[in-house]
Motif scaffolding. Structure first.
Motif, PDB file in Angstrom:
ATOM      1  N   PRO A 259      16.937   3.534  -8.978  1.00 37.67           N
ATOM      2  CA  PRO A 259      16.015   4.469  -8.319  1.00 37.67           C
ATOM      3  C   PRO A 259      15.329   3.823  -7.125  1.00 37.67           C
ATOM      4  O   PRO A 259      15.192   2.594  -7.049  1.00 37.67           O
ATOM      5  N   PRO A 260      14.874   4.639  -6.160  1.00 37.69           N
ATOM      6  CA  PRO A 260      14.126   4.089  -5.013  1.00 37.69           C
ATOM      7  C   PRO A 260      12.720   3.682  -5.402  1.00 37.69           C
ATOM      8  O   PRO A 260      12.219   4.034  -6.475  1.00 37.69           O
ATOM      9  N   PRO A 319       9.284   9.858  -7.919  1.00 39.30           N
ATOM     10  CA  PRO A 319       8.980   8.947  -6.804  1.00 39.30           C
ATOM     11  C   PRO A 319       7.597   9.126  -6.212  1.00 39.30           C
ATOM     12  O   PRO A 319       6.943   8.141  -5.846  1.00 39.30           O
ATOM     13  N   HIS A 320       7.102  10.369  -6.131  1.00 40.99           N
ATOM     14  CA  HIS A 320       5.798  10.590  -5.495  1.00 40.99           C
ATOM     15  C   HIS A 320       4.645  10.024  -6.327  1.00 40.99           C
ATOM     16  O   HIS A 320       3.548   9.817  -5.810  1.00 40.99           O
ATOM     17  N   ALA A 321       4.887   9.782  -7.638  1.00 39.43           N
ATOM     18  CA  ALA A 321       3.823   9.256  -8.501  1.00 39.43           C
ATOM     19  C   ALA A 321       3.772   7.740  -8.533  1.00 39.43           C
ATOM     20  O   ALA A 321       2.783   7.154  -8.977  1.00 39.43           O
ATOM     21  N   LYS A 322       4.849   7.082  -8.073  1.00 39.41           N
ATOM     22  CA  LYS A 322       4.895   5.622  -8.165  1.00 39.41           C
ATOM     23  C   LYS A 322       3.799   4.935  -7.358  1.00 39.41           C
ATOM     24  O   LYS A 322       3.189   3.969  -7.840  1.00 39.41           O
TER      25      LYS A 322
END
Length: 337
Positions: A259-260, A319-322
């Motif tokens: 994952p990114p 991804p937006h929560a990382k």
């Protein structure tokens, strides 16, 4: 003597690479993969020919170049007192270094000269158009390595790697990741060129000082490359590299799967060293069970029994929560300072 040879594949296609070689997670020689590159054809015509070929693409970039005294015999490593390095670094024009390497051929004990890991789009941008592996995505940036006879100490990369030999000869000696304990790894905070390296000389191992290295050698395998050959090195496989000709050129491609926006495993390791390593043994064993369960999935999905709204950071993190989780981690660590 290492008896195991890395498996060799002929006529490698995208399907063979993606469906057989990469999933096997083992090194693989891809014989003749880049034999039709113009750079390889120039190299087969002679060192001078490939030097002129490279000079055609030069844009005046000053590449980081390593230079070692003849006394090191091509072995880039720490200084004898382990307080420094046995080589110097300087940024030099690539054509000047190419000419110097040519001039050193024939010397019995030349200084070691090495252009190391330079992004090709930065230094020879037009080279990429005619010299590319079709099944490697265009966004993966190739790098070039140029030097005379030398040895790169055993190390690993946190990436998959395809190394394509343009000129010269190279021998790779490879060790699987599980040989970590037998390789006697050097410091993480003072390295030769990024990743930590094994402290053991492959050519003349001191088994009295490093006895477990004998076990590492039993698990090792060797890959010899000629111009036009390429080698796939999986993520975290240790490798020792010998450039065996008076003039050598290699192009490599690094990429990561997954994952990114992943965090750094080094950061996690350092944090674990600060927060877990010095605990009493019974507490460490409890945390080992926690990591096995929640991180390494020793019993499958650790939060499969929870509804989605209760899984939190131990479930699938979008991804937006990382970034928010990284910020929380930073605040937690800052509170310990």
């Amino acid at each position: 003597m290492i008896e195991t040879r890395t498996r060799v594949y002929e006529n490698v296609t995208f399907e063979m690479f993606s469906q057989e070689i990469v999933p096997a997670n083992r090194p693989a020689v891809m014989r003749g993969l880049v034999k039709d590159w113009p750079a390889v054809q120039a190299a087969l015509a002679g060192d001078e020919a490939v030097v002129e070929y490279l000079k055609n693409f030069d844009i005046g970039y000053a590449a980081e170049t390593l230079t070692g005294d003849p006394l090191i015999k091509g072995a880039f490593f720490y200084s004898d007192d382990l307080k420094g390095l046995n080589f110097d670094k300087a940024r030099l024009p690539i054509p000047d270094t190419l000419d110097r390497i040519l001039s050193l051929r024939g010397q019995d004990s030349p200084p070691s000269v090495y252009i190391q890991s330079v992004p090709i789009p930065d230094c020879l941008p037009q080279f990429v158009g005619d010299n590319h592996i079709p099944f490697i995505p265009k966004e993966i940036q190739p790098r070039i390595w140029i030097g005379n006879p030398l040895r790169v100490q055993t190390h690993y990369d946190l990436s998959n790697n395809v190394a394509a030999l343009v000129a010269g000869k190279r021998r790779f000696t490879l060790f699987p990741p599980e040989q970590l304990a037998n390789l006697y790894v050097g410091p993480f905070d003072f390295t030769l060129a990024g990743p930590p390296v094994s402290m053991v000389s492959l050519e003349n191992p001191d088994f009295a000082r490093y006895p477990r290295f004998a076990e590492a050698l039993k698990a090792a395998e060797v890959a010899d490359l000629e111009p036009g050959d390429a080698l796939f090195i999986p993520y975290f496989w240790w490798h020792h590299v010998q450039s065996q000709a008076p003039f050598n050129i290699l192009v490599n491609y690094w990429w990561k799967d997954g994952p990114p926006n992943m965090g750094s495993p080094y950061d996690a390791l350092l944090h674990a060293a600060l927060s877990i390593r010095d605990m009493p043994d019974n507490q460490k064993q409890a945390w080992k069970a926690m990591f096995d369960y929640y991180i390494f999935g020793s019993h499958g999905d650790p939060v499969a029994h929870l509804p989605p709204h209760m899984k939190g950071p131990l479930g699938a993190v979008p991804p937006h929560a990382k970034p928010q989780l990284f910020q929380k981690l930073i605040r937690n660590i800052a509170g310990k300072l």
